[in-house]
Enzyme design. Structure first.
Site, PDB file in Angstrom:
ATOM      1  N   THR A   8       0.833  -1.206   0.000  1.00 56.18           N
ATOM      2  CA  THR A   8       0.000   0.000   0.000  1.00 56.18           C
ATOM      3  C   THR A   8       0.864   1.251   0.000  1.00 56.18           C
ATOM      4  O   THR A   8       1.983   1.246   0.509  1.00 56.18           O
ATOM      5  CB  THR A   8      -0.937   0.048   1.231  1.00 56.18           C
ATOM      6  OG1 THR A   8      -1.827   1.153   1.090  1.00 56.18           O
ATOM      7  CG2 THR A   8      -0.192   0.202   2.543  1.00 56.18           C
ATOM      8  N   ASN A  10      -0.904   3.954   1.072  1.00 52.64           N
ATOM      9  CA  ASN A  10      -1.800   4.732   1.923  1.00 52.64           C
ATOM     10  C   ASN A  10      -1.331   4.602   3.380  1.00 52.64           C
ATOM     11  O   ASN A  10      -1.469   3.561   4.002  1.00 52.64           O
ATOM     12  CB  ASN A  10      -3.232   4.199   1.736  1.00 52.64           C
ATOM     13  CG  ASN A  10      -4.258   4.985   2.529  1.00 52.64           C
ATOM     14  OD1 ASN A  10      -3.997   5.387   3.647  1.00 52.64           O
ATOM     15  ND2 ASN A  10      -5.423   5.171   1.936  1.00 52.64           N
ATOM     16  N   HIS A  12      -2.441   5.854   6.097  1.00 52.97           N
ATOM     17  CA  HIS A  12      -3.508   5.619   7.095  1.00 52.97           C
ATOM     18  C   HIS A  12      -3.802   4.132   7.222  1.00 52.97           C
ATOM     19  O   HIS A  12      -3.947   3.605   8.324  1.00 52.97           O
ATOM     20  CB  HIS A  12      -4.792   6.348   6.702  1.00 52.97           C
ATOM     21  CG  HIS A  12      -4.635   7.823   6.608  1.00 52.97           C
ATOM     22  ND1 HIS A  12      -4.646   8.643   7.706  1.00 52.97           N
ATOM     23  CD2 HIS A  12      -4.455   8.627   5.548  1.00 52.97           C
ATOM     24  CE1 HIS A  12      -4.490   9.886   7.328  1.00 52.97           C
ATOM     25  NE2 HIS A  12      -4.371   9.912   6.016  1.00 52.97           N
ATOM     26  N   ASP A  69      -7.975  -3.693  -0.924  1.00 52.26           N
ATOM     27  CA  ASP A  69      -8.717  -2.727  -1.728  1.00 52.26           C
ATOM     28  C   ASP A  69     -10.056  -2.524  -1.040  1.00 52.26           C
ATOM     29  O   ASP A  69     -10.717  -3.492  -0.646  1.00 52.26           O
ATOM     30  CB  ASP A  69      -8.903  -3.199  -3.174  1.00 52.26           C
ATOM     31  CG  ASP A  69      -9.086  -2.009  -4.107  1.00 52.26           C
ATOM     32  OD1 ASP A  69      -8.338  -1.015  -3.972  1.00 52.26           O
ATOM     33  OD2 ASP A  69      -9.982  -2.031  -4.975  1.00 52.26           O
TER      34      ASP A  69
HETATM   35  P1  ITT Z   1      -3.580   1.682  -1.767  1.00 48.01           P
HETATM   36  O1  ITT Z   1      -4.242   1.237  -3.042  1.00 48.01           O
HETATM   37  O2  ITT Z   1      -2.159   2.148  -1.957  1.00 48.01           O
HETATM   38  O3  ITT Z   1      -3.693   0.669  -0.669  1.00 48.01           O
HETATM   39  P2  ITT Z   1      -5.683   3.698  -1.783  1.00 48.01           P
HETATM   40  O4  ITT Z   1      -5.887   4.935  -0.959  1.00 48.01           O
HETATM   41  O5  ITT Z   1      -5.636   3.849  -3.278  1.00 48.01           O
HETATM   42  O6  ITT Z   1      -4.373   2.974  -1.208  1.00 48.01           O
HETATM   43  P3  ITT Z   1      -8.081   2.028  -1.956  1.00 48.01           P
HETATM   44  O7  ITT Z   1      -8.074   2.108  -3.444  1.00 48.01           O
HETATM   45  O8  ITT Z   1      -8.300   0.702  -1.307  1.00 48.01           O
HETATM   46  O9  ITT Z   1      -6.744   2.628  -1.351  1.00 48.01           O
HETATM   47  O10 ITT Z   1      -9.115   2.976  -1.228  1.00 48.01           O
HETATM   48  C1  ITT Z   1     -10.038   3.696  -1.862  1.00 48.01           C
HETATM   49  C2  ITT Z   1     -10.407   4.925  -1.085  1.00 48.01           C
HETATM   50  O11 ITT Z   1     -11.453   4.549  -0.170  1.00 48.01           O
HETATM   51  C3  ITT Z   1      -9.327   5.562  -0.197  1.00 48.01           C
HETATM   52  O12 ITT Z   1      -8.520   6.448  -0.900  1.00 48.01           O
HETATM   53  C4  ITT Z   1     -10.193   6.286   0.821  1.00 48.01           C
HETATM   54  O13 ITT Z   1     -10.653   7.503   0.299  1.00 48.01           O
HETATM   55  C5  ITT Z   1     -11.373   5.320   0.968  1.00 48.01           C
HETATM   56  N1  ITT Z   1     -11.167   4.448   2.128  1.00 48.01           N
HETATM   57  C6  ITT Z   1     -10.514   3.255   2.180  1.00 48.01           C
HETATM   58  N2  ITT Z   1     -10.547   2.763   3.424  1.00 48.01           N
HETATM   59  C7  ITT Z   1     -11.218   3.664   4.181  1.00 48.01           C
HETATM   60  C8  ITT Z   1     -11.550   3.755   5.543  1.00 48.01           C
HETATM   61  O14 ITT Z   1     -11.205   2.824   6.421  1.00 48.01           O
HETATM   62  N3  ITT Z   1     -12.254   4.819   5.964  1.00 48.01           N
HETATM   63  C9  ITT Z   1     -12.606   5.786   5.099  1.00 48.01           C
HETATM   64  N4  ITT Z   1     -12.322   5.799   3.813  1.00 48.01           N
HETATM   65  C10 ITT Z   1     -11.617   4.751   3.344  1.00 48.01           C
END
Ligand code: ITT
Length: 201
Positions: A8, A10, A12, A69
């Protein structure tokens, strides 16, 4: 302690999962591995995207790893933003290219739901683990609803507008420990941990 790579970018998510696996696995993110590539996620399901992220690391770097995801699925929007959650405000109609992505995403959801009573939604996380070339899937779902306006400063993404069922505070009004007791990601991670404990210890 065994190292496990979490595919990831991300921060957070990394903080959440590190806390969930504390004392059991040393969870290492892509940045710490020196991997700064933008991993493609261009499929139309969470399962395919999670697999794509994990496979990318496994195939290019030969590391056992897992990827998550996650999507926010809103009933009255036919499951949107779903797999497009990360870039919802940049795609489709309307778009808010000038705004911070998270703020734009939230604004778009609230505008699309404006005037609707049915605000049912869920967060769904899919984790894919690649272990010695084999693939394993773990899913976590939390049901809830979308609030009328954002509330709370903790968390990330859509947390300020997501009210988990049975609670009177949004995810962003909870501290991380509380969110981690009930969240979609925590449910998927606990399945991952059960699996790792049974299969490898
Ligand atoms: P990675 O693919 O690098 O893991 P990303 O931010 O692109 O990171 P996702 O595609 O899985 O991750 O996430 C989609 C979006 O959904 C993310 O950018 C957040 O805005 C939202 N999201 C994911 N998990 C969440 C959570 O626990 N609480 C609130 N929003 C969340």
């Amino acid at each position: 302690m065994e190292e496990i790579v979490f595919a990831t970018n991300n921060e957070h998510k990394l903080i959440e999962i590190r806390k969930l696996l504390k004392g059991r696995y040393n969870v290492v993110g892509l940045k710490e591995k020196g991997i700064d590539e933008d991993i493609p996620e261009d499929h139309f399901t969470l399962e395919e995207n999670a697999l794509q992220k994990a496979m990318f690391i496994y195939e290019n770097y030969g590391q056992n790893c897992f990827a998550d995801d996650t999507g926010l699925e809103i009933d009255i929007l036919d499951g949107e933003p779903g797999v497009f959650s990360a870039r919802y405000s940049m795609t489709g109609d309307p778009v808010y290219p000038e705004m911070d992505t998270t703020k734009g995403n939230i604004r778009k959801v609230l505008e699309k739901l404006s005037g609707h009573d049915n605000r049912r939604a869920r967060f769904r996380s899919v984790i894919v683990l690649i272990r010695d070339g084999k693939k394993f899937y773990f899913e976590g779902i939390i049901e809830g609803s979308i609030t009328a306006s954002p509330s709370g400063d903790d968390g990330f993404g859509y947390d300020p507008i997501f009210l988990p069922e049975g609670y009177d505070r949004t995810f962003a009004e909870m501290d991380l420990d509380e969110k981690n007791r009930i969240s979609h990601r925590a449910i998927a991670v606990s399945k991952l941990v059960d699996f790792l404990n049974k299969a490898y210890h």
